[in-house]
Design a protein around this motif. Structure first.
Motif, mmCIF file in Angstrom:
data_model
loop_
_atom_site.group_PDB
_atom_site.id
_atom_site.type_symbol
_atom_site.label_atom_id
_atom_site.label_comp_id
_atom_site.label_asym_id
_atom_site.label_seq_id
_atom_site.Cartn_x
_atom_site.Cartn_y
_atom_site.Cartn_z
ATOM 1 N N THR A 130 37.027 27.157 12.118
ATOM 2 C CA THR A 130 37.001 26.178 13.200
ATOM 3 C C THR A 130 38.431 25.939 13.649
ATOM 4 O O THR A 130 39.382 26.132 12.881
ATOM 5 N N GLN B 57 39.890 23.075 14.359
ATOM 6 C CA GLN B 57 40.470 21.927 13.673
ATOM 7 C C GLN B 57 40.947 22.296 12.273
ATOM 8 O O GLN B 57 42.056 21.932 11.866
ATOM 9 N N THR C 288 36.077 23.286 20.767
ATOM 10 C CA THR C 288 34.914 22.647 20.146
ATOM 11 C C THR C 288 33.753 23.610 19.929
ATOM 12 O O THR C 288 32.780 23.253 19.270
ATOM 13 N N ASP D 17 32.541 26.218 17.941
ATOM 14 C CA ASP D 17 32.880 26.861 16.674
ATOM 15 C C ASP D 17 32.538 28.342 16.648
ATOM 16 O O ASP D 17 33.238 29.146 16.021
ATOM 17 N N ASP E 226 30.103 19.958 25.285
ATOM 18 C CA ASP E 226 31.461 20.247 25.747
ATOM 19 C C ASP E 226 32.202 18.970 26.145
ATOM 20 O O ASP E 226 33.233 19.033 26.816
ATOM 21 N N TRP F 109 31.086 19.250 20.298
ATOM 22 C CA TRP F 109 31.261 20.282 19.267
ATOM 23 C C TRP F 109 30.077 21.244 19.391
ATOM 24 O O TRP F 109 29.063 20.943 19.994
#
Length: 610
Positions: free
Chosen positions: A227, A229, A256, A258, A468, A474
């Motif tokens: 991911t 993040q 966002t 993944d 979105d 996510w």
């Protein structure tokens, strides 16, 4: 069992290989599901697997059990991590003895992070293991050549976080030479994303005038990108430089989404592997994957890379009929699309389909890898970096940030400053700043912290925003996301019991509460599960990547209170600050509250009007 060096020697002179790293999950269910995952991933034929070691030996029994299972039941060449700083010699001796009894013949000898605290600034003279080289020498002295020993290296230079600009692999070179001379058999690197820096590092070692690195295996450590993040977070924690070309590729897809991030991440890793193998003229031919206990990205990389493309091609066989192979299936479909076990019988791979429920859960684990708030049944649930409980910032910086609070009002002020953005980090957070969604409930959180409810986790309610969405989005495109409001905070014991009466009468709230002494309260059954985030996307079932239940709360509660003790160690034991933090650790409760009315965005905050 053979050693890693023996296995490498048995390969052709330029034949590539790969290896995997796993860590022991925090929960029993996570461990059991990791074992099932290991059985599948073993069929990809890694040259060896690494099992990490928690800070201070915190996972010693789990790590040894996992390593023994890999060795005895799965027939894998297994390497056990072992750290030595602030470790009792008795634990090291017992671990090495048990490792030998269990047939484990490979050790990755690491220093580990030194403890924090004024009393530790100068290591005591009696400490036998101050550095990894001490551990390497000791293993050679006690066990001769029984163990194959690996050591760590830093292609960009070691960084302790206090001065990242000072990173320079040339500064670390004398220490790496010392470890190699002491008896290291192979070198494994810290994770990196700058291929140029690794290639320059490898060249520097090979051309060193001593000649000591001329033939020793140098194995790059690679982190699959699952991911956006987690990629940014891990790179920051490890001080890994992020080249512009890597960031540009990731920025070309929504951060966002993944699935798209994972696909781009696969391409980035494949390119890194191909470049390293070719530009080092095949001197580097082994590649180590920090899997984070996730399998899908690794399988995709192995399937796509021309260098480490595994020769294994599993074939699906019907279990209900006596018939021959029906059709070939890809590695990815075997690992990620619902095969729970694979058995090799006389050159025929027999794939056993998983149950539908298991298939859905396992796909979700890899599609949306969890952090602390995740699914405790996931193999990836737990401490991923092996550092254990940490303040995430060096001691000197921590003291600059938090000073020396002497009253609970001082502690409250630190939490409020963090919420308002004037303090960059707290002991329970990282230097990433508050998420945009937290800013939306800043006023409610500040009010609670002024009342002495010190918040460490929270999220507002969301009822069907597009996937979105700039703040809450996510997952794949054209979906909708939902979440329940939740809050988690530390609170004095007397306040907790007053709040408990209110919670008992709340029809729409679930709560968990516990303290460092092991006292635990909840209005939930032990088997109950709270989904606090979920998403609805085209062509797939509802995804619930984040759940909260008793097992996960207890695991996190133990860690959360341990962080108070880490903070306390920054101060002299007789100081007012040390006494204050110790009092909080001993008497406060950690409370987690979930409000189920996600349609009413103010429901939780109205409930907490205390």
């Amino acid at each position: 069992m053979t050693t890693i060096i023996e296995r490498i020697a048995a390969l052709g002179p330029e034949e590539p290989f790969f290896s995997f790293e796993f860590f022991p999950p925090k929960t029993d269910s996570g461990v059991q599901n990791l074992i099932a995952r290991l059985r599948r991933m073993a069929q990809l034929n890694p040259l060896f697997v690494n099992i990490t070691w928690g800070a201070g030996g915190s996972t010693v029994s789990k790590s040894l059990d996992l390593a023994a299972l890999c060795t005895s039941e799965l027939g894998l060449t297994t390497c056990l991590h072992l750290t030595c700083t602030n470790m009792e010699k008795k634990i090291i001796d017992e671990t090495l003895s048990l490792a030998k009894q269990k047939g484990i013949r490979n050790i990755l000898a690491l220093r580990g992070d030194p403890p924090r605290g004024e009393e530790y600034w100068t290591p005591p003279e009696s400490q036998e293991f101050m550095y990894a080289v001490d551990l390497v020498r000791y293993i050679r002295q006690e066990y001769g050549n029984y163990f194959c020993i690996g050591v760590a290296a830093y292609p960009e230079g070691y960084a302790d976080g206090s001065n990242p600009e000072a990173q320079d692999p040339k500064i670390d070179l004398p220490y790496l030479i010392e470890k190699t001379v002491a008896g290291a058999d192979f070198i494994m690197t810290q994770l990196f994303f700058d291929t140029d820096k690794f290639i320059a590092f490898e060249k520097m070692l090979r051309e060193h005038e001593s000649g000591i690195f001329r033939s020793i295996p140098i194995i790059p450590g690679l982190l699959p990108i699952n991911t956006y993040q987690s990629f940014i977070r891990t790179a920051k924690l490890s001080h890994a430089h992020l080249p512009d070309r890597v960031l540009e590729k990731l920025d070309a897809v929504p951060s966002t989404d993944d699935e798209q991030v994972k696909q781009v991440g696969v391409d980035i890793l494949v390119e890194m592997i191909d470049r390293i193998y070719n530009e080092t003229c095949h001197r580097v031919r082994g590649f180590h994957f920090y899997t984070l206990n996730l399998e899908r990205s690794v399988a995709l990389i192995l399937d796509k890379s021309n260098v480490v493309k595994t020769p294994l091609r599993l074939k699906l066989v019907s279990q209900n009929k006596e018939q021959k192979i029906e059709k070939p299936v890809s590695i990815e479909s075997v690992l990620a699309d619902g095969v729970k076990d694979v058995k090799i019988t006389e050159k025929v791979a027999v794939a056993v389909p998983a149950s539908e429920a298991s298939m859905t859960a396992e796909a979700s684990w890899d599609d949306f890898p969890n952090g602390r708030w995740g699914d405790p049944r996931s193999p990836a649930y737990g401490e991923i970096d092996g550092y254990g409980v940490t303040l995430h910032v060096p001691a000197k910086r921590a003291l600059e940030l938090w000073g020396s609070p002497e009253t609970t009002a001082d502690i409250s002020e630190l939490f409020i400053q963090y919420l308002r953005g004037t303090l960059q980090v707290l002991p329970w957070s990282e230097e990433e700043g508050l998420s945009p969604e937290t800013k939306l409930i800043e006023g409610d959180l500040v009010r609670l912290n002024k009342l002495g409810l010190w918040t460490v986790a929270s999220q507002p309610a969301v009822n069907g925003l597009r996937s979105d969405d700039n703040i809450f989005g996510w997952g794949p495109r054209n979906g909708y996301v939902f979440q329940k409001a939740l809050i988690e905070f530390f609170v004095p014991e007397n306040t907790w019991f007053t709040l408990k009466e209110k919670l008992q009468g709340g029809d729409s709230v679930s709560y968990y509460a516990g303290n460092s002494r092991g006292d635990f309260f909840s209005n939930m059954n032990a088997s109950d599960v709270n989904a606090v985030t979920w998403g609805v996307f085209p062509n797939r079932e509802v995804v619930q990547p984040t759940i909260i239940e008793e097992q996960s709360f207890k695991a996190w509660s133990e860690e959360a209170f341990a962080i108070w003790k880490e903070w306390q160690r920054l101060y002299p034991r007789t100081s007012k600050t040390s006494h204050l933090i110790n009092m909080i650790h001993e008497s406060y409760y950690l409370v987690s509250i979930i409000h189920h009315d996600y349609v009413n965005t103010n429901a939780l905050w109205n409930f907490l009007q205390i």
